[in-house]
Write an enzyme that holds these catalytic residues in place. Structure first.
Site, mmCIF file in Angstrom:
data_model
loop_
_atom_site.group_PDB
_atom_site.id
_atom_site.type_symbol
_atom_site.label_atom_id
_atom_site.label_comp_id
_atom_site.label_asym_id
_atom_site.label_seq_id
_atom_site.Cartn_x
_atom_site.Cartn_y
_atom_site.Cartn_z
ATOM 1 N N ASP A 93 32.326 -108.938 50.216
ATOM 2 C CA ASP A 93 32.377 -107.632 49.702
ATOM 3 C C ASP A 93 31.183 -107.165 48.937
ATOM 4 O OD1 ASP A 93 34.234 -105.603 49.926
ATOM 5 O OD2 ASP A 93 35.461 -106.466 48.384
ATOM 6 N N ALA A 150 34.223 -101.808 38.211
ATOM 7 C CA ALA A 150 33.032 -101.681 38.881
ATOM 8 C C ALA A 150 32.619 -102.675 39.936
ATOM 9 C CB ALA A 150 31.870 -101.733 37.806
ATOM 10 N N TRP A 151 31.651 -102.532 40.823
ATOM 11 C CA TRP A 151 31.492 -103.248 41.958
ATOM 12 C C TRP A 151 30.611 -104.693 41.858
ATOM 13 C CZ3 TRP A 151 26.350 -102.897 42.546
ATOM 14 C CH2 TRP A 151 25.566 -101.794 42.145
ATOM 15 N N ASN A 152 30.241 -104.967 40.684
ATOM 16 C CA ASN A 152 29.219 -105.918 40.718
ATOM 17 C C ASN A 152 30.019 -107.369 40.371
ATOM 18 O OD1 ASN A 152 29.963 -104.964 38.066
ATOM 19 N ND2 ASN A 152 27.946 -105.719 36.968
ATOM 20 N N PRO A 176 40.210 -101.153 41.933
ATOM 21 C CA PRO A 176 39.037 -101.773 41.964
ATOM 22 C C PRO A 176 37.842 -100.709 42.522
ATOM 23 C CG PRO A 176 40.571 -102.736 43.372
ATOM 24 C CD PRO A 176 41.260 -101.677 42.772
ATOM 25 N N VAL A 229 27.514 -95.238 32.620
ATOM 26 C CA VAL A 229 27.830 -94.078 31.133
ATOM 27 C C VAL A 229 28.407 -92.852 31.788
ATOM 28 C CG1 VAL A 229 26.639 -93.191 29.416
ATOM 29 C CG2 VAL A 229 26.289 -95.631 29.993
ATOM 30 N N PRO A 230 27.879 -92.234 32.802
ATOM 31 C CA PRO A 230 28.362 -91.041 33.182
ATOM 32 C C PRO A 230 29.826 -90.904 33.446
ATOM 33 C CG PRO A 230 26.208 -91.350 34.312
ATOM 34 C CD PRO A 230 26.676 -92.730 33.713
ATOM 35 N N GLU A 249 33.500 -100.428 29.106
ATOM 36 C CA GLU A 249 32.413 -101.297 29.072
ATOM 37 C C GLU A 249 31.230 -100.600 30.193
ATOM 38 O OE1 GLU A 249 31.897 -104.051 27.880
ATOM 39 O OE2 GLU A 249 33.784 -104.557 27.155
ATOM 40 N N CYS A 283 25.494 -105.593 33.994
ATOM 41 C CA CYS A 283 25.347 -104.202 32.970
ATOM 42 C C CYS A 283 24.435 -104.810 31.994
ATOM 43 C CB CYS A 283 26.686 -104.010 32.638
ATOM 44 S SG CYS A 283 27.585 -105.549 32.050
ATOM 45 N N LYS A 450 26.612 -97.710 20.921
ATOM 46 C CA LYS A 450 25.860 -96.610 21.393
ATOM 47 C C LYS A 450 26.566 -95.929 22.778
ATOM 48 C CE LYS A 450 21.339 -97.349 20.471
ATOM 49 N NZ LYS A 450 20.166 -97.144 20.013
ATOM 50 N N GLY A 453 29.169 -98.398 25.270
ATOM 51 C CA GLY A 453 30.617 -98.811 25.437
ATOM 52 C C GLY A 453 31.287 -98.556 24.093
ATOM 53 N N GLU A 457 35.606 -106.767 25.109
ATOM 54 C CA GLU A 457 36.529 -107.456 25.869
ATOM 55 C C GLU A 457 36.463 -108.980 25.509
ATOM 56 O OE1 GLU A 457 35.342 -106.241 29.997
ATOM 57 O OE2 GLU A 457 37.443 -105.224 30.165
HETATM 58 P P1 NAD Z 1 30.961 -96.182 38.400
HETATM 59 O O1 NAD Z 1 30.927 -95.601 36.917
HETATM 60 O O2 NAD Z 1 30.185 -95.444 39.565
HETATM 61 O O3 NAD Z 1 32.257 -96.650 38.947
HETATM 62 C C1 NAD Z 1 33.197 -97.358 38.101
HETATM 63 C C2 NAD Z 1 34.483 -97.027 38.399
HETATM 64 O O4 NAD Z 1 34.941 -96.019 38.118
HETATM 65 C C3 NAD Z 1 34.696 -97.258 40.034
HETATM 66 O O5 NAD Z 1 36.198 -97.927 40.176
HETATM 67 C C4 NAD Z 1 35.012 -95.774 40.169
HETATM 68 O O6 NAD Z 1 35.875 -95.372 41.488
HETATM 69 C C5 NAD Z 1 35.670 -95.155 39.026
HETATM 70 N N1 NAD Z 1 35.455 -93.603 38.622
HETATM 71 C C6 NAD Z 1 34.436 -93.009 39.101
HETATM 72 N N2 NAD Z 1 34.817 -91.904 38.781
HETATM 73 C C7 NAD Z 1 35.777 -91.844 37.882
HETATM 74 C C8 NAD Z 1 36.495 -90.802 37.190
HETATM 75 N N3 NAD Z 1 36.154 -89.485 36.928
HETATM 76 N N4 NAD Z 1 37.695 -91.380 36.581
HETATM 77 C C9 NAD Z 1 38.239 -92.354 36.717
HETATM 78 N N5 NAD Z 1 37.489 -93.392 37.430
HETATM 79 C C10 NAD Z 1 36.374 -93.174 37.906
HETATM 80 O O7 NAD Z 1 30.169 -97.556 38.184
HETATM 81 P P2 NAD Z 1 29.796 -98.701 39.497
HETATM 82 O O8 NAD Z 1 28.700 -97.793 40.083
HETATM 83 O O9 NAD Z 1 30.885 -99.077 40.195
HETATM 84 O O10 NAD Z 1 29.096 -99.871 38.780
HETATM 85 C C11 NAD Z 1 27.817 -99.878 38.116
HETATM 86 C C12 NAD Z 1 27.975 -99.635 36.539
HETATM 87 O O11 NAD Z 1 28.839 -100.255 35.825
HETATM 88 C C13 NAD Z 1 26.631 -99.873 35.921
HETATM 89 O O12 NAD Z 1 26.272 -98.632 35.105
HETATM 90 C C14 NAD Z 1 26.875 -100.928 35.099
HETATM 91 O O13 NAD Z 1 25.987 -101.225 34.045
HETATM 92 C C15 NAD Z 1 28.292 -100.583 34.693
HETATM 93 N N6 NAD Z 1 28.869 -101.976 34.445
HETATM 94 C C16 NAD Z 1 29.275 -102.480 32.966
HETATM 95 C C17 NAD Z 1 29.825 -103.538 32.693
HETATM 96 C C18 NAD Z 1 30.156 -103.748 31.476
HETATM 97 O O14 NAD Z 1 30.972 -104.776 31.011
HETATM 98 N N7 NAD Z 1 29.506 -103.194 30.236
HETATM 99 C C19 NAD Z 1 30.031 -104.567 33.638
HETATM 100 C C20 NAD Z 1 29.759 -104.191 34.827
HETATM 101 C C21 NAD Z 1 29.047 -102.984 35.298
#
Ligand code: NAD
Length: 483
Positions: A93, A150-152, A176, A229-230, A249, A283, A450, A453, A457
């Protein structure tokens, strides 16, 4: 290679499909093969999941905590017993090498289940003496928690959210990432097999709109997002607008500082782990590596030699050390950052290009002579791209390390114990490592400051984020009314 689940969603203990939902594919990023085809949740699927969670939660909360813990313990055992199959699924995956998924994904999820299984029965309140009267507090579950991943680290993220939520008496509806939808479904099956009653852990699929619908639904009491962040800004605003509890997070651009007295081989190894593990898609990665001028040449020489030996290839081959990034879109994004680094005048030490014609592979890439104002030093790239920056003074490097909107993590390499603690105390980050990097045991709280997050967790801190306090005043004498 197919990894088609029985259905797209898992709700109230059953596999659920609604073909009216938009179709999306899960793709193996090493080959581009479609491994599963799913349907996004429709409003009626979401209704079923949220209603099931609401119905199931009160009886679960009323169980003895030790009984809830017993079920989570069993789930952890099943995860460990199935680690290889789950790791292969996660590798298909995400594209992360099996060498990593075998030790870092389902097993860290099992750690979380074990930790919170044990924690559940230790939760107590306070008794508060008030002279004649007294008060006590109760720790109550929040109700229904929405988890968005997120997907990682798909199964780890699902477990880091589900384990504390369930341990403390909540129900969860988990969405997911649309890029990696499969292992959360496997987790739902494992929890059911372990004896979790129906309705307590539900999985619904879809893109951001499904996450957004969960965030504002009146049946949801708390939202926990792992993402960028966005997205975090949108989800936190929406949850706040509805006055829901929220944990965010999010991303980072974390500093890793190498002082001249550091044990250099360890510092180089940590910098590589902090940029190339999971093809850089972590992240908390230390993507701004500040190296003291006195050791810069030696650091770069060792780094280049070791980076050249990284085995990139088929992630299903256990010898492979680095796989592809998660998607074609992510590959293009990372390559565009590499191009920006070159255009802005950073010196390419190694890598810098796509690897192979098929699959989403990128060479492990190191830039040196990076300046703070370059895009590659300011924005989260989320790929195997390390930026090495020079520094001379402790105060200078602290100020530069903190000059970012992010604050997820930071690392310091030095043999000077006083400096290590002094610097860590001054760094604006939720998690810091001294002479280590990116180790996130479940015992240790994890989260950002900042823009990286809100909330934490893992560790004891998770209790604050999956329970609320009820105060009970106990009148032990007569009521003193003036009328
Ligand atoms: P993403 O923000 O694109 O998506 C994350 C999740 O949010 C997905 O399931 C997506 O479908 C959902 N989503 C998107 N828009 C939404 C909305 N408006 N309302 C509700 N849900 C919404 O992130 P990504 O590209 O999947 O993952 C990479 C990012 O995640 C990187 O910035 C990484 O640093 C961060 N990350 C943070 C942590 C942590 O613990 N701090 C861990 C892993 C990844």
């Amino acid at each position: 290679m197919r990894a088609q689940p029985q259905a797209s969603h898992f709700i109230n203990g059953e596999w659920v499909e609604d073909r009216a939902g938009a179709v999306f594919d899960s793709v193996h990023p090493a080959t581009g093969e479609v491994i599963a085809r799913l349907h996004a949740a429709t409003p009626s699927v979401l209704d079923r999941a949220l209603d099931a969670a609401r119905m199931a939660q009160p009886a679960w909360a009323a169980l003895a905590p030790v009984a809830r813990g017993r079920i989570l313990h069993r789930a952890a055992e099943i995860l460990r017993a199935r680690n290889r199959d789950l790791s292969v699924l996660e590798t298909l995956d995400t594209g992360k090498p099996l060498q990593e998924t075998l030790v870092a994904d389902a097993v860290s999820g099992a750690d979380a289940l074990e930790y919170f299984a044990g924690f559940a029965a230790t939760v107590t309140g306070q008794t508060i003496p008030l002279g004649r009267d007294m008060a006590y507090t109760l720790r109550e579950p929040l109700g229904v928690c929405a988890g968005i991943g997120a997907w990682n680290y798909p199964i780890q993220i699902a477990c880091w959210k589900a384990a504390p939520a369930l341990a403390f008496g909540n129900a969860m509806v988990f969405k997911p990432s649309e890029l990696t939808p499969l292992s959360a479904l496997a987790l739902a099956g494992v929890l059911q097999e372990a004896g979790l009653p129906p309705g307590l852990f539900n999985v619904v699929q879809g893109q951001g709109d499904v996450g957004a619908a969960l965030t504002t639904d009146h049946r949801v009491d708390k939202v926990s997002l792992t993402g960028s962040v966005p997205t975090g800004r949108k989800v936190y605003a929406a949850a706040g607008g509805a006055l829901k509890a929220a944990t965010m997070e999010l991303g980072g651009k974390s500093p890793l500082i190498v002082f001249p007295d550091a044990e250099l081989d360890n510092a180089v190894g940590a910098a590589m782990l902090a940029n190339f593990y999971s093809a850089g898609q972590i992240c908390s990665n230390g993507t701004r590596v500040f190296v003291h001028r006195d050791v810069k040449a030696a650091f770069l020489e060792k780094l280049a030699a070791r980076t050249a030996r990284i085995l990139l290839g088929d992630p299903l081959d256990e010898a492979t050390q680095m796989g592809p990034v998660a998607s074609a879109a992510q590959m293009e994004r990372v390559l565009s950052y590499i191009a920006k680094g070159q255009a802005e005048g950073a010196r390419l030490v190694c890598g810098g290009a796509r690897a192979g014609a098929a699959g989403c592979f990128i060479q492990p890439t190191v830039f040196a002579d990076v300046r703070d104002d370059m895009v590659i030093a300011r924005e989260e790239i989320f790929g195997p791209v390390m930026a090495v920056l020079d520094f001379e003074e402790e105060a200078e490097v602290i100020a530069r390390a903190n000059a970012t909107e992010y604050g997820l993590a930071a690392g310091v390499f030095t043999r000077d114990i006083s400096r290590a603690h002094r610097v860590v105390a001054a760094l604006q980050a939720g998690t810091c490592w001294i002479n280590a990097y990116n180790l996130t045991p479940v015992e240790m709280p994890f989260g950002g400051v900042k823009s990286s997050g809100v909330g934490r967790e893992n560790g004891h801190a998770a209790l604050e984020h999956y329970t609320r306090v009820k105060s009970v005043y106990l009148g032990l004498g007569d009521v003193d009314a003036p009328y």
